[in-house]
Design an enzyme around this catalytic site. Sequence first.
Site, PDB file in Angstrom:
ATOM      1  N   THR A 132       0.914  -1.141   0.000  1.00  0.00           N
ATOM      2  CA  THR A 132       0.000   0.000   0.000  1.00  0.00           C
ATOM      3  C   THR A 132       0.940   1.174   0.000  1.00  0.00           C
ATOM      4  O   THR A 132       2.158   0.983   0.042  1.00  0.00           O
ATOM      5  CB  THR A 132      -0.883  -0.061   1.258  1.00  0.00           C
ATOM      6  OG1 THR A 132      -1.780  -1.155   1.102  1.00  0.00           O
ATOM      7  CG2 THR A 132      -1.694   1.196   1.514  1.00  0.00           C
ATOM      8  N   THR A 179      -4.186   2.347  -1.928  1.00  0.00           N
ATOM      9  CA  THR A 179      -3.792   0.945  -2.098  1.00  0.00           C
ATOM     10  C   THR A 179      -4.515   0.253  -3.235  1.00  0.00           C
ATOM     11  O   THR A 179      -5.603   0.653  -3.643  1.00  0.00           O
ATOM     12  CB  THR A 179      -4.070   0.170  -0.785  1.00  0.00           C
ATOM     13  OG1 THR A 179      -3.480  -1.118  -0.873  1.00  0.00           O
ATOM     14  CG2 THR A 179      -5.545   0.035  -0.499  1.00  0.00           C
ATOM     15  N   ASN A 198      -4.584  -3.009  -2.478  1.00  0.00           N
ATOM     16  CA  ASN A 198      -4.588  -4.079  -1.479  1.00  0.00           C
ATOM     17  C   ASN A 198      -3.221  -4.752  -1.470  1.00  0.00           C
ATOM     18  O   ASN A 198      -2.286  -4.202  -0.951  1.00  0.00           O
ATOM     19  CB  ASN A 198      -5.719  -5.078  -1.636  1.00  0.00           C
ATOM     20  CG  ASN A 198      -5.862  -5.930  -0.373  1.00  0.00           C
ATOM     21  OD1 ASN A 198      -5.521  -5.464   0.700  1.00  0.00           O
ATOM     22  ND2 ASN A 198      -6.331  -7.153  -0.494  1.00  0.00           N
ATOM     23  N   ASP A 206     -10.773  -7.528   1.563  1.00  0.00           N
ATOM     24  CA  ASP A 206     -10.882  -6.880   2.875  1.00  0.00           C
ATOM     25  C   ASP A 206     -12.260  -7.067   3.519  1.00  0.00           C
ATOM     26  O   ASP A 206     -12.449  -6.742   4.688  1.00  0.00           O
ATOM     27  CB  ASP A 206     -10.560  -5.379   2.771  1.00  0.00           C
ATOM     28  CG  ASP A 206      -9.066  -5.104   2.896  1.00  0.00           C
ATOM     29  OD1 ASP A 206      -8.328  -6.005   3.325  1.00  0.00           O
ATOM     30  OD2 ASP A 206      -8.643  -3.983   2.565  1.00  0.00           O
ATOM     31  N   SER A 260      -7.830  -0.877   7.242  1.00  0.00           N
ATOM     32  CA  SER A 260      -6.991  -0.540   8.407  1.00  0.00           C
ATOM     33  C   SER A 260      -6.214   0.743   8.170  1.00  0.00           C
ATOM     34  O   SER A 260      -5.415   1.145   9.021  1.00  0.00           O
ATOM     35  CB  SER A 260      -5.971  -1.661   8.665  1.00  0.00           C
ATOM     36  OG  SER A 260      -6.617  -2.860   8.922  1.00  0.00           O
ATOM     37  N   GLY A 289       0.754  -1.347   5.227  1.00  0.00           N
ATOM     38  CA  GLY A 289       1.040  -2.499   6.090  1.00  0.00           C
ATOM     39  C   GLY A 289      -0.163  -3.312   6.517  1.00  0.00           C
ATOM     40  O   GLY A 289      -0.076  -4.052   7.499  1.00  0.00           O
ATOM     41  N   GLY A 290      -1.291  -3.201   5.805  1.00  0.00           N
ATOM     42  CA  GLY A 290      -2.461  -4.015   6.159  1.00  0.00           C
ATOM     43  C   GLY A 290      -2.868  -3.754   7.594  1.00  0.00           C
ATOM     44  O   GLY A 290      -2.895  -2.606   8.054  1.00  0.00           O
TER      45      GLY A 290
HETATM   46  O1  DON Z   1      -7.370  -1.311   3.459  1.00  0.00           O
HETATM   47  C1  DON Z   1      -6.623  -2.084   4.041  1.00  0.00           C
HETATM   48  O2  DON Z   1      -6.539  -2.165   5.242  1.00  0.00           O
HETATM   49  C2  DON Z   1      -5.725  -2.974   3.206  1.00  0.00           C
HETATM   50  N1  DON Z   1      -6.314  -3.211   1.922  1.00  0.00           N
HETATM   51  C3  DON Z   1      -4.397  -2.316   3.106  1.00  0.00           C
HETATM   52  C4  DON Z   1      -3.400  -3.191   2.426  1.00  0.00           C
HETATM   53  C5  DON Z   1      -2.021  -2.847   2.749  1.00  0.00           C
HETATM   54  O3  DON Z   1      -1.730  -1.966   3.503  1.00  0.00           O
HETATM   55  C6  DON Z   1      -0.997  -3.669   2.103  1.00  0.00           C
HETATM   56  N2  DON Z   1       0.282  -3.207   2.448  1.00  0.00           N
HETATM   57  N3  DON Z   1       1.242  -2.975   2.797  1.00  0.00           N
END
Ligand code: DON
Length: 584
Positions: free
Chosen positions: A389, A407, A409, A431, A461, A481-482
């Site tokens: 992201t 992002t 994703n 997600d 997130s 970072g999800g």
């Molecule tokens: O929206 C979210 O929480 C996830 N799709 C974000 C994904 C993400 O940060 C991947 N990366 N480092």
Amino acid sequence: MKIKGVCTTLLTYVSLVAVAQAQKISVGAGQTIDPYHYTSFKYGHFKNGVVSCAHPLAAEVGAAILKAGGNAFDAVIATQWALAVVYPEAGNIAGGGFLTGRTSNGKLTTIDFREKAPAKASRDMYLDKNGDPIPRLSLDGQLAVGVPGSVAGLFETAKYGKLPMKTLIQPAIELAEKGFVLTEREAAQLNAAKLSFIRLNGTRKIPFLKSDTSDWKIGDTLIQPDLAKSLERIRDNGAKGFYQGKTAQLIVAEMRRGNGLITNSDLENYKAVERKPLHFTYRGYDIIGFPPPSSGGIILGQMLKMVEPFPLGYMGFHSPQSIHLMTEVERRSYADRAQYLGDPDFWNVPDSMLLSAAYLQNKMSDYDDEKATPSSEIAPGLAKQEEETTHISVSDKWGNMVSVTTTLNNLYGCKTVVAGAGFLLNDEMDDFSMKPGVPNLFGAVGGEANAIAPNKRMLSSMCPTLVLKNGNPYIVVGTPGGTTIPTSVFQNLVNVLDFNMPINEAINASKFHHQWLPDTLYMEKTFDQSVFPRLKAMGYSIALRGSIGKSEIVRYVSDEKSNFDKNYIEAAADIRGDDSVAGY
Ligand code: DON
């Protein structure tokens, strides 16, 4: 463009020499950028404005826009268009994101351009006839794609800018047309995704595969002519140049090539939404966070409010006591994420309750400063790969502050390129909670609040955050970072506000992460392991993992109220990637 001349550099990270003769990119007010020779700066301080983001060229574009008279909103828009070209793993025009902003006159805003489920989406669309998830269906190929929000989001943002969109998008068009040289890291990322690209795009020619499918190398040039044309259609027709007309037709045709659901009316109906920001205080600072459909702001607020009664600064940076306290508040907040959070247009999110002092006190009533509190059950582990992201932090001399996380994703989204349009599609549908208790790519579980429904936004997130000090601009921060995003932002803020660390040390410090389920304390491999025996004795199960986050931070350094002329703005970009700051 002589960014170098105005930047105090602590670390020069990348310097590439072109194999081809460079054509310069023009960036407003007679400035140029050389996409064949560029350098990553990890820290700088500037008088007038600064951009911190994942790629040096995109940072240079944003800084040039500031120099051409644009404000922080203009700069973030131009940076995001440029990232869509030079950072294809996450920069995007067919993904989504969230923006937290403050205008020079003090207005606070959040712009939600999260993807939506297509109108034909249904609750069990990723389950087989026995009700079990079909592996990778929500991650790879056309069925994984949510209706993209980024283009609408950038046009919504433009109402706070000063410069015409044509000026802001032109550098990206030229970067796509003329190409730029790859860093070592980007070459490696593209190579890592090679087999997926082949599997998901068949024999079609896509810009991310060399024609002989050999490996990319540092210094190779990436040219994206179809993407340049897609960006030109946006330049010439506005958001309609994406959501209608040729690009929309190409997206819908791409859906038909696989099992995708997005229709022309999904695209035409997509709207970015301006929402009321989350606003709470931490040790006297105002924290401005992103509300649902991101979980980021609420989780951050809960974590900060739960540690606030403790003398964290005295407990010591990365001492077993402070790690234990911070882990326990992380664990408790993530349990609420799973239960209560979802798209507020579809689900009644009890946000005031979740951030109320009484509720949070009660949540901490079983905190034991000697012992880990076990999570109620164990779930499958966190995915450690393919996360990508991107975050942009920007501030200007007028006090405009913009924090945006965007992002596709995971790395390169669903890894399918829209034929003829040259851009990658997201896989944001993952997600959603496809079935109660089944973890997504990031190990996040959920239920009814985040179940799939037509036109609903999937829970995120992402956590683009601003901090005000005595009501004045102070910090802009965020990270990819999800599910680790809110914990990284939490630790970045605590490192600055409680442990008084310089901003670059704060973001570069090793991070740890706990998300309730699985009941595991994830530590970056770089973490000082001398604390592990004590933490294990408290009952923690520790797992080492790769990078947690890749943060960008900007801070106004000012003792005097709103007197930006006498003070400066400092910025740092994470050492975990090619991230760079640029300003003037
Ligand atoms: O929206 C979210 O929480 C996830 N799709 C974000 C994904 C993400 O940060 C991947 N990366 N480092």
